[in-house]
Design a protein around this motif. Structure first.
Motif, PDB file in Angstrom:
ATOM      1  N   PRO A 147      22.691  -6.712  19.747  1.00 50.32           N
ATOM      2  CA  PRO A 147      21.862  -5.595  19.294  1.00 50.32           C
ATOM      3  C   PRO A 147      20.464  -5.600  19.877  1.00 50.32           C
ATOM      4  N   GLU A 148      19.959  -6.793  20.230  1.00 45.69           N
ATOM      5  CA  GLU A 148      18.610  -6.844  20.834  1.00 45.69           C
ATOM      6  C   GLU A 148      18.629  -6.291  22.252  1.00 45.69           C
ATOM      7  N   ASP A 149      19.791  -6.225  22.857  1.00 47.26           N
ATOM      8  CA  ASP A 149      19.908  -5.723  24.225  1.00 47.26           C
ATOM      9  C   ASP A 149      20.384  -4.266  24.254  1.00 47.26           C
ATOM     10  N   VAL A 150      20.306  -3.576  23.130  1.00 44.73           N
ATOM     11  CA  VAL A 150      20.745  -2.176  23.047  1.00 44.73           C
ATOM     12  C   VAL A 150      19.581  -1.341  22.525  1.00 44.73           C
ATOM     13  N   ARG A 151      19.427  -0.172  23.160  1.00 41.37           N
ATOM     14  CA  ARG A 151      18.403   0.736  22.683  1.00 41.37           C
ATOM     15  C   ARG A 151      18.901   2.196  22.781  1.00 41.37           C
ATOM     16  N   SER A 152      18.234   3.068  22.004  1.00 45.66           N
ATOM     17  CA  SER A 152      18.475   4.521  21.999  1.00 45.66           C
ATOM     18  C   SER A 152      19.935   4.900  21.725  1.00 45.66           C
ATOM     19  N   PRO A 153      20.574   4.329  20.684  1.00 45.74           N
ATOM     20  CA  PRO A 153      21.929   4.789  20.384  1.00 45.74           C
ATOM     21  C   PRO A 153      21.889   6.175  19.730  1.00 45.74           C
ATOM     22  N   ARG A 154      22.832   7.024  20.100  1.00 46.53           N
ATOM     23  CA  ARG A 154      22.870   8.365  19.511  1.00 46.53           C
ATOM     24  C   ARG A 154      24.243   9.006  19.718  1.00 46.53           C
ATOM     25  N   TRP A 155      24.550   9.903  18.806  1.00 46.02           N
ATOM     26  CA  TRP A 155      25.763  10.718  18.911  1.00 46.02           C
ATOM     27  C   TRP A 155      25.384  12.123  19.350  1.00 46.02           C
ATOM     28  N   THR A 156      26.229  12.709  20.198  1.00 42.81           N
ATOM     29  CA  THR A 156      26.031  14.086  20.651  1.00 42.81           C
ATOM     30  C   THR A 156      27.348  14.844  20.504  1.00 42.81           C
ATOM     31  N   LEU A 157      27.276  16.018  19.852  1.00 46.71           N
ATOM     32  CA  LEU A 157      28.477  16.855  19.707  1.00 46.71           C
ATOM     33  C   LEU A 157      28.644  17.678  20.981  1.00 46.71           C
ATOM     34  N   ASP A 158      29.710  17.430  21.690  1.00 45.30           N
ATOM     35  CA  ASP A 158      29.944  18.137  22.954  1.00 45.30           C
ATOM     36  C   ASP A 158      30.741  19.440  22.757  1.00 45.30           C
ATOM     37  N   ARG A 159      31.636  19.454  21.766  1.00 42.91           N
ATOM     38  CA  ARG A 159      32.439  20.661  21.535  1.00 42.91           C
ATOM     39  C   ARG A 159      32.616  20.844  20.023  1.00 42.91           C
ATOM     40  N   LEU A 187      42.197  20.757   5.472  1.00 44.14           N
ATOM     41  CA  LEU A 187      41.339  21.324   6.513  1.00 44.14           C
ATOM     42  C   LEU A 187      41.394  20.373   7.696  1.00 44.14           C
ATOM     43  N   ARG A 188      41.836  20.873   8.852  1.00 39.34           N
ATOM     44  CA  ARG A 188      42.078  20.004   9.999  1.00 39.34           C
ATOM     45  C   ARG A 188      41.378  20.557  11.249  1.00 39.34           C
ATOM     46  N   SER A 189      40.982  19.588  12.093  1.00 33.13           N
ATOM     47  CA  SER A 189      40.472  19.931  13.424  1.00 33.13           C
ATOM     48  C   SER A 189      40.815  18.786  14.369  1.00 33.13           C
ATOM     49  N   VAL A 190      41.351  19.137  15.530  1.00 37.38           N
ATOM     50  CA  VAL A 190      41.746  18.106  16.500  1.00 37.38           C
ATOM     51  C   VAL A 190      41.151  18.364  17.882  1.00 37.38           C
ATOM     52  N   ASP A 191      40.191  19.286  17.954  1.00 40.68           N
ATOM     53  CA  ASP A 191      39.687  19.650  19.282  1.00 40.68           C
ATOM     54  C   ASP A 191      38.201  19.374  19.477  1.00 40.68           C
ATOM     55  N   ALA A 192      37.510  18.908  18.436  1.00 41.64           N
ATOM     56  CA  ALA A 192      36.084  18.638  18.608  1.00 41.64           C
ATOM     57  C   ALA A 192      35.888  17.385  19.467  1.00 41.64           C
ATOM     58  N   GLU A 193      34.805  17.369  20.233  1.00 43.66           N
ATOM     59  CA  GLU A 193      34.483  16.207  21.081  1.00 43.66           C
ATOM     60  C   GLU A 193      33.042  15.786  20.830  1.00 43.66           C
ATOM     61  N   ALA A 194      32.833  14.480  20.815  1.00 41.46           N
ATOM     62  CA  ALA A 194      31.489  13.923  20.649  1.00 41.46           C
ATOM     63  C   ALA A 194      31.344  12.698  21.547  1.00 41.46           C
ATOM     64  N   THR A 195      30.119  12.411  21.926  1.00 41.89           N
ATOM     65  CA  THR A 195      29.836  11.268  22.804  1.00 41.89           C
ATOM     66  C   THR A 195      28.836  10.342  22.131  1.00 41.89           C
ATOM     67  N   PHE A 196      29.191   9.078  22.130  1.00 45.18           N
ATOM     68  CA  PHE A 196      28.251   8.064  21.663  1.00 45.18           C
ATOM     69  C   PHE A 196      27.627   7.419  22.903  1.00 45.18           C
ATOM     70  N   SER A 197      26.313   7.476  23.005  1.00 48.60           N
ATOM     71  CA  SER A 197      25.623   6.939  24.193  1.00 48.60           C
ATOM     72  C   SER A 197      24.502   5.991  23.753  1.00 48.60           C
ATOM     73  N   TYR A 198      24.198   5.078  24.643  1.00 45.66           N
ATOM     74  CA  TYR A 198      23.110   4.120  24.390  1.00 45.66           C
ATOM     75  C   TYR A 198      22.769   3.459  25.729  1.00 45.66           C
ATOM     76  N   GLU A 199      21.697   2.715  25.734  1.00 47.80           N
ATOM     77  CA  GLU A 199      21.308   1.932  26.915  1.00 47.80           C
ATOM     78  C   GLU A 199      21.481   0.458  26.585  1.00 47.80           C
ATOM     79  N   ARG A 200      22.103  -0.257  27.552  1.00 48.50           N
ATOM     80  CA  ARG A 200      22.384  -1.671  27.337  1.00 48.50           C
ATOM     81  C   ARG A 200      21.719  -2.504  28.431  1.00 48.50           C
TER      82      ARG A 200
END
Length: 353
Positions: free
Chosen positions: A272-284, A301-314
């Motif tokens: 965790p000390e070597d990770v910074r700026s973690p965030r989720w982004t909804l792509d669809r 209630l169902r959805s199977v088409d949404a997309e999200a990206t988890f990004s961070y710097e390591r």
């Protein structure tokens, strides 16, 4: 010649006078018998109760009709056999004509052609002689058949009343319905048109639209039924989607790779000390499907088409004596969103699965 001789009739004249007198009495008796028979056949004939009964049906007087016929219907099941409902029914009998009357001992059969919606149906009414009116004339009891047919209804278990032709009708308990959450009831109805309406919908629950049923006097004609099942309203679906969307936004606002109770889950490599700026982004954005379950009042209630990206710097530099070397890492995934929606009248519960 004496006065007594002049006043004494001859034997032949006395016999002739007696015969004429007896004939007169016989004629009077015959005339009286014929008169009684004619009146008995016309004014007190077995067709009269049939005519009175059919007149009541044409007029929409259900209460009167039920006093004129021996009916086996009663109790909670006779709600449609009332003036409040039948008097407002369209498509009732519009006329009739008695075609034949036959009597045997103390019973009679009256055949009448009845008209409904321009179509003619022949009905054989049966009657029983019950006694004499004014000691001379027959009294007849109309035994049937009563042209009543059952309107079958399959309704939600919690539905206690409907509106028929503008009048509120309480529903009997009925029996087990074909599916969970439903029950079956049958309400006898006289020939005519019936507009059956469920209660007004609440914010989140509806029982569907009003339905029109035509009860034909012809027993061989098909008769449709009524189905009122609890359904979620469009407002329930919209509200459920809004709540799941709000929950998803909170999940995506997290900086954790796998926030608890959320559909977005990823892995983050490195200390965790070597990770910074973690965030989720909804792509669809998700596209939702709202669907029933086998359990009454419960929806998915169902959805199977949404997309999200988890990004961070390591930090990929293992040598602590050197400056860190930051590299971007990303994990794009399809979000499998599932929620259970429970609808009960004015309440709505939504839980992410």
């Amino acid at each position: 010649m004496s006065a007594d001789v002049l006043r004494a009739p001859s034997k032949a004249r006395r016999v002739r006078a007696t015969a004429l007198g007896g004939a007169g009495v016989l004629i009077v008796l015959i005339a009286g018998f014929v008169t009684v028979n004619v009146v008995n056949t016309s004014a007190f004939g077995p067709h009269r109760p049939v005519e009175a009964y059919l007149d009541a049906l044409v007029a929409g007087d259900a209460d009167l009709s039920r006093t004129l016929i021996s009916s086996g219907v009663g109790g909670d099941e006779d709600a449609l056999l009332s003036d409040a409902v039948y008097g407002e029914a369209g498509g009732r009998l519009s006329g009739y004509e008695v075609q034949e009357v036959s009597t045997t001992d103390g019973t009679a059969t009256v055949t009448a052609d009845v008209v409904q919606g321009g179509l003619t149906t022949s009905i054989d009414f049966t009657l029983t002689r019950t006694g004499r009116a004014v000691l001379l004339f027959d009294e007849w009891r109309l035994d049937g058949p009563e042209p009543v047919r059952d309107i079958s209804m399959v309704v939600a278990e919690d539905l206690q009343a409907v509106t028929v032709n503008g009048a509120e009708v309480a529903l009997p308990s009925g029996g087990t319905g074909p599916y969970a959450g439903l029950r079956s009831v049958a309400l006898p109805a006289l020939p005519g048109d019936y507009v059956v309406s469920p209660p007004a919908p609440s914010t989140y629950q509806s029982y569907g639209d009003e339905q029109r049923i035509t009860v034909s006097v012809d027993a061989d004609s098909a008769l449709s039924g009524v189905l009122f099942r609890a359904e979620a309203t469009p407002a329930a679906e919209s509200e459920a989607i809004a709540r799941v969307t709000e929950r998803l936004a909170a999940c995506l606002a997290s900086t954790e790779p796998a926030p608890g109770g959320c559909p977005n889950r990823s892995f983050m490599f490195g200390d965790p000390e070597d990770v910074r700026s973690p965030r989720w982004t909804l792509d669809r954005e998700p596209t939702f499907v709202f669907e029933e379950s086998y359990e009454p009042g419960v929806y998915g209630l169902r959805s199977v088409d949404a997309e999200a990206t988890f990004s961070y710097e390591r930090n990929t530099e293992f040598d602590r004596t050197k400056p860190p070397r930051w590299e971007r890492a990303e994990d794009t995934q399809t979000l499998l969103i599932s929620a259970t929606v429970t609808v009960t009248g004015e309440e709505l519960q939504v839980e992410l699965d």
